[in-house]
Design a protein around this motif. Structure first.
Motif, PDB file in Angstrom:
ATOM      1  N   VAL A  75      39.214  28.555  38.088  1.00 35.88           N
ATOM      2  CA  VAL A  75      38.715  29.329  39.232  1.00 35.88           C
ATOM      3  C   VAL A  75      39.827  29.736  40.192  1.00 35.88           C
ATOM      4  O   VAL A  75      39.976  30.915  40.527  1.00 35.88           O
ATOM      5  N   LEU A  76      40.631  28.787  40.621  1.00 36.82           N
ATOM      6  CA  LEU A  76      41.585  29.067  41.689  1.00 36.82           C
ATOM      7  C   LEU A  76      42.675  30.047  41.260  1.00 36.82           C
ATOM      8  O   LEU A  76      42.925  31.050  41.958  1.00 36.82           O
ATOM      9  N   ALA A  77      43.332  29.758  40.153  1.00 30.59           N
ATOM     10  CA  ALA A  77      44.430  30.628  39.710  1.00 30.59           C
ATOM     11  C   ALA A  77      43.958  32.047  39.402  1.00 30.59           C
ATOM     12  O   ALA A  77      44.601  33.013  39.839  1.00 30.59           O
ATOM     13  N   PRO A  78      42.855  32.253  38.667  1.00 27.70           N
ATOM     14  CA  PRO A  78      42.405  33.618  38.413  1.00 27.70           C
ATOM     15  C   PRO A  78      42.083  34.408  39.680  1.00 27.70           C
ATOM     16  O   PRO A  78      42.227  35.636  39.701  1.00 27.70           O
ATOM     17  N   LEU A  79      41.665  33.716  40.745  1.00 25.19           N
ATOM     18  CA  LEU A  79      41.318  34.415  41.984  1.00 25.19           C
ATOM     19  C   LEU A  79      42.485  34.482  42.967  1.00 25.19           C
ATOM     20  O   LEU A  79      42.337  35.044  44.051  1.00 25.19           O
ATOM     21  N   GLY A  80      43.626  33.920  42.586  1.00 22.07           N
ATOM     22  CA  GLY A  80      44.767  33.930  43.493  1.00 22.07           C
ATOM     23  C   GLY A  80      44.589  33.032  44.699  1.00 22.07           C
ATOM     24  O   GLY A  80      45.185  33.273  45.753  1.00 22.07           O
ATOM     25  N   MET A  81      43.797  31.967  44.543  1.00 18.09           N
ATOM     26  CA  MET A  81      43.545  31.030  45.646  1.00 18.09           C
ATOM     27  C   MET A  81      44.639  29.959  45.653  1.00 18.09           C
ATOM     28  O   MET A  81      44.420  28.801  45.325  1.00 18.09           O
ATOM     29  N   THR A  82      45.827  30.366  46.056  1.00 17.17           N
ATOM     30  CA  THR A  82      46.993  29.499  45.971  1.00 17.17           C
ATOM     31  C   THR A  82      47.045  28.439  47.068  1.00 17.17           C
ATOM     32  O   THR A  82      47.862  27.511  46.984  1.00 17.17           O
TER      33      THR A  82
ATOM     34  N   ALA B  85      34.718  37.751  45.478  1.00 15.63           N
ATOM     35  CA  ALA B  85      34.669  37.885  44.019  1.00 15.63           C
ATOM     36  C   ALA B  85      33.320  37.465  43.458  1.00 15.63           C
ATOM     37  O   ALA B  85      32.820  38.083  42.498  1.00 15.63           O
ATOM     38  N   VAL B  86      32.701  36.422  44.026  1.00 17.71           N
ATOM     39  CA  VAL B  86      31.370  36.024  43.558  1.00 17.71           C
ATOM     40  C   VAL B  86      30.346  37.097  43.919  1.00 17.71           C
ATOM     41  O   VAL B  86      29.488  37.461  43.102  1.00 17.71           O
ATOM     42  N   MET B  87      30.441  37.618  45.138  1.00 14.86           N
ATOM     43  CA  MET B  87      29.501  38.647  45.578  1.00 14.86           C
ATOM     44  C   MET B  87      29.586  39.892  44.697  1.00 14.86           C
ATOM     45  O   MET B  87      28.573  40.534  44.405  1.00 14.86           O
ATOM     46  N   ASN B  88      30.799  40.205  44.232  1.00 16.11           N
ATOM     47  CA  ASN B  88      30.999  41.406  43.405  1.00 16.11           C
ATOM     48  C   ASN B  88      30.946  41.115  41.910  1.00 16.11           C
ATOM     49  O   ASN B  88      31.238  42.002  41.100  1.00 16.11           O
ATOM     50  N   ASP B  89      30.610  39.867  41.523  1.00 16.84           N
ATOM     51  CA  ASP B  89      30.498  39.465  40.115  1.00 16.84           C
ATOM     52  C   ASP B  89      31.799  39.607  39.350  1.00 16.84           C
ATOM     53  O   ASP B  89      31.791  39.851  38.138  1.00 16.84           O
ATOM     54  N   THR B  90      32.922  39.455  40.031  1.00 16.65           N
ATOM     55  CA  THR B  90      34.213  39.545  39.352  1.00 16.65           C
ATOM     56  C   THR B  90      34.902  38.190  39.214  1.00 16.65           C
ATOM     57  O   THR B  90      35.951  38.105  38.575  1.00 16.65           O
ATOM     58  N   ALA B  91      34.323  37.150  39.795  1.00 21.69           N
ATOM     59  CA  ALA B  91      34.936  35.824  39.740  1.00 21.69           C
ATOM     60  C   ALA B  91      34.609  35.137  38.425  1.00 21.69           C
ATOM     61  O   ALA B  91      33.540  35.351  37.836  1.00 21.69           O
ATOM     62  N   PRO B  92      35.513  34.286  37.921  1.00 25.12           N
ATOM     63  CA  PRO B  92      35.139  33.453  36.767  1.00 25.12           C
ATOM     64  C   PRO B  92      33.933  32.590  37.140  1.00 25.12           C
ATOM     65  O   PRO B  92      33.908  31.963  38.195  1.00 25.12           O
ATOM     66  N   GLY B  93      32.929  32.586  36.289  1.00 26.42           N
ATOM     67  CA  GLY B  93      31.750  31.787  36.571  1.00 26.42           C
ATOM     68  C   GLY B  93      30.906  32.290  37.721  1.00 26.42           C
ATOM     69  O   GLY B  93      30.162  31.517  38.339  1.00 26.42           O
ATOM     70  N   ALA B  94      30.996  33.586  38.042  1.00 27.87           N
ATOM     71  CA  ALA B  94      30.220  34.143  39.154  1.00 27.87           C
ATOM     72  C   ALA B  94      28.717  33.975  38.935  1.00 27.87           C
ATOM     73  O   ALA B  94      27.942  33.936  39.902  1.00 27.87           O
ATOM     74  N   ASP B  95      28.311  33.837  37.687  1.00 24.51           N
ATOM     75  CA  ASP B  95      26.889  33.658  37.383  1.00 24.51           C
ATOM     76  C   ASP B  95      26.328  32.366  37.968  1.00 24.51           C
ATOM     77  O   ASP B  95      25.119  32.185  38.052  1.00 24.51           O
ATOM     78  N   ALA B  96      27.218  31.468  38.413  1.00 22.68           N
ATOM     79  CA  ALA B  96      26.748  30.234  39.049  1.00 22.68           C
ATOM     80  C   ALA B  96      25.914  30.515  40.279  1.00 22.68           C
ATOM     81  O   ALA B  96      25.057  29.715  40.666  1.00 22.68           O
ATOM     82  N   ALA B  97      26.153  31.666  40.937  1.00 23.85           N
ATOM     83  CA  ALA B  97      25.424  32.003  42.157  1.00 23.85           C
ATOM     84  C   ALA B  97      24.032  32.554  41.885  1.00 23.85           C
ATOM     85  O   ALA B  97      23.247  32.722  42.828  1.00 23.85           O
TER      86      ALA B  97
ATOM     87  N   ILE C 282      39.016  31.169  50.790  1.00 17.48           N
ATOM     88  CA  ILE C 282      37.565  31.140  50.588  1.00 17.48           C
ATOM     89  C   ILE C 282      36.986  32.546  50.663  1.00 17.48           C
ATOM     90  O   ILE C 282      35.995  32.850  49.995  1.00 17.48           O
ATOM     91  N   ALA C 283      37.624  33.442  51.433  1.00 15.48           N
ATOM     92  CA  ALA C 283      37.178  34.838  51.462  1.00 15.48           C
ATOM     93  C   ALA C 283      37.372  35.493  50.093  1.00 15.48           C
ATOM     94  O   ALA C 283      36.549  36.313  49.653  1.00 15.48           O
ATOM     95  N   LYS C 284      38.457  35.139  49.401  1.00 16.65           N
ATOM     96  CA  LYS C 284      38.656  35.647  48.043  1.00 16.65           C
ATOM     97  C   LYS C 284      37.526  35.173  47.130  1.00 16.65           C
ATOM     98  O   LYS C 284      37.008  35.951  46.312  1.00 16.65           O
ATOM     99  N   LEU C 285      37.155  33.912  47.277  1.00 19.86           N
ATOM    100  CA  LEU C 285      36.073  33.358  46.473  1.00 19.86           C
ATOM    101  C   LEU C 285      34.760  34.077  46.753  1.00 19.86           C
ATOM    102  O   LEU C 285      34.059  34.523  45.826  1.00 19.86           O
TER     103      LEU C 285
END
Length: 478
Positions: A214-221, A275-287, A269-272
């Motif tokens: 999750v973190l690396a793909p979203l650039g949550m460094t 990305a979840v809101m726009n369905d582009t995050a890994p595992g966005a279907d969790a929402a 957390i804004a990146k998270l």
């Protein structure tokens, strides 16, 4: 004359000490950073009493705006790069790990026993049930150590979990008795177990699994799940209780999947959220809301979705000893919000107001709590009345009553809602106890040790408040 002078000195000494120890609820100072308009908006929406610093992100029209209010530690201004302990906001990230692994062949209906065959679990829960709080597992295993830690933490600032590791979590999960499966019942233990099971299946640690999935793909460094020997993030905020007490960070890395030792920033957390809101995050279907908790609220893998009138808000919050957090979005409007605080006062209402919702349930303190804590603060009044009416029979009794009054005053200081009740109330209560101390000095020479042979109960009444004062962390508070 000497007695009267001693009484005055005693009363002044007690009152001076009370002034030094008086509750000092944090308040946001004039420091701001980032978007000035958003900072003003947050300042108008948030009741500043009880907050030391707020780091906020508002996502709308495809972009993110950030604002910081107050300080990270009483000196350094907060901004979007300031690391905060985010607590249970880690839970939807754990749900996303599961959803991402499910897209790569892992069935959410896999029994957790299948991934942890060496752990004798009483609950035959599936991964999906753990992720959605439907496993029947309790919120936590209530051990004597945890209960003692939770009771003492508001007075000492210590981590109630005492840095519990994975072995502790697995032992707790094996020891508890599972309740009703299929019913949504919030469980920190269940989510922590899920994270450990997924890490075991991937032959890695939970921290590394979260980072890679999750973190690396979203650039949550700037987001980390700390190990037991890891340093706190550079520039981190300092957590405080609403009475101003500095709180230790929670280092329970075994509970990382549920929020133990997880730090992040408003920017990350804004990146998270985006990305979840726009369905582009890994595992966005969790929402995706899958199961109903009640008529207004549904749950997916870690994420909750709640209806407020015509609006549906997908969200999660977090709370540790000295931090609170809130992350949410309204998919219909494309608006998201992140609010991080370094005090233990909830921030949900601030986030919802930024989304255009006045929260229906009142988050203010119960009037009963305010009344009880005020009575605790003035517990010395009974001793004053007894002394003034010559009803204090002996030194043992006056000492016992004084210790109980001091204990209740101490409890009120650390547990009282001093963002809702002016701290001067506590100071006046301490003044009453100071008067009682002065009267006790005047009466002391004429009093016998005890009117009759002291019973065992008399000594217990004396020893108990003394022991409680000691174990409640008076030394730490000083």
């Amino acid at each position: 004359m000497v007695l009267k002078m001693g009484a005055v000195v005693s009363a002044l000494a007690v009152f001076a000490l009370a002034l030094f120890l008086a509750p000092r609820p944090p308040a946001i100072g004039p420091q701001t950073s980032g978007d000035a308009g958003l900072a003003r908006q947050v300042g108008d929406l948030a009741d500043a009493d009880g907050y030391q610093g707020l780091s906020v992100a508002l996502l709308e029209e495809g972009r993110s705006r950030f604002a910081g209010l107050g300080t990270a530690d009483g000196i350094r201004p907060v901004d979007e790069h300031t690391p905060f302990e985010v607590g249970s906001i880690a839970k939807p990230m754990t749900g996303m790990v599961l959803a991402d692994l499910a897209e790569n062949g892992l069935s959410p209906d896999t029994p957790v026993r299948g991934l942890l065959p060496n752990v004798k679990l009483s609950a035959p829960a599936t991964l999906a049930e753990l992720a959605s709080h439907r496993s029947g597992m309790p919120r936590l295993r209530m051990t004597p150590q945890l209960i003692a830690g939770a009771l003492l933490s508001p007075y000492t600032g210590a981590d109630p979990y005492s840095g519990a590791g994975p072995d502790t979590v697995l032992a707790d999960a094996a020891a508890v008795r599972a309740g009703e499966r299929g019913k949504v019942a919030y469980s920190n233990l269940g989510m922590a177990l899920l994270g450990l099971a997924l890490a075991k299946r991937s032959d890695t640690t939970y921290a590394d699994l979260l980072r890679s999935r999750v973190l690396a793909p979203l650039g949550m460094t700037s987001t980390v799940a700390l190990g037991p020997q890891d340093d706190l993030p550079p520039g981190h905020a300092t957590g405080r209780a609403q009475n101003g007490l500095s709180m230790d960070p929670w280092r329970s890395h075994g509970h990382a999947a549920a929020g133990g030792g997880v730090w992040s920033t408003a920017e990350d957390i804004a990146k998270l959220v985006g990305a979840v809101m726009n369905d582009t995050a890994p595992g966005a279907d969790a929402a995706t809301p899958r199961w109903s908790q009640n008529e207004r609220q549904r749950v997916g893998y870690g994420w909750f979705t709640t209806r407020y009138g015509a609006k549906s808000i997908t969200w999660h919050n977090g709370a540790t000893g000295g931090f609170t957090s809130y992350a949410a979005f309204d998919r219909a409007t494309g608006r998201g919000v992140v609010v991080l605080s370094n005090t233990d006062k909830p921030v949900d209402a601030v986030g919802l107001r930024l989304l255009g919702i006045e929260k229906s349930d009142d988050e203010s303190h119960s009037p009963v709590t305010a009344v009880v804590m005020t009575l605790f603060a003035f517990s010395g009044l009974g001793l004053v009345v007894s002394a003034a009416r010559n009803r204090v029979p002996d030194r043992l009794s006056i000492t016992s009553r004084g210790l109980w009054a001091l204990l209740l005053l101490f409890v009120a200081r650390n547990a009282g809602p001093w963002d809702a009740v002016p701290p001067v109330v506590w100071i006046f209560g301490a003044g009453v106890l100071a008067v009682a101390a002065g009267l006790a000095v005047v009466r002391w020479p004429a009093l016998p040790l005890t009117r009759s042979s002291a019973s065992r109960w008399s000594w217990i009444r004396l020893a108990l408040p003394a022991a409680l004062l000691l174990t409640s962390g008076v030394a730490t508070a000083l």
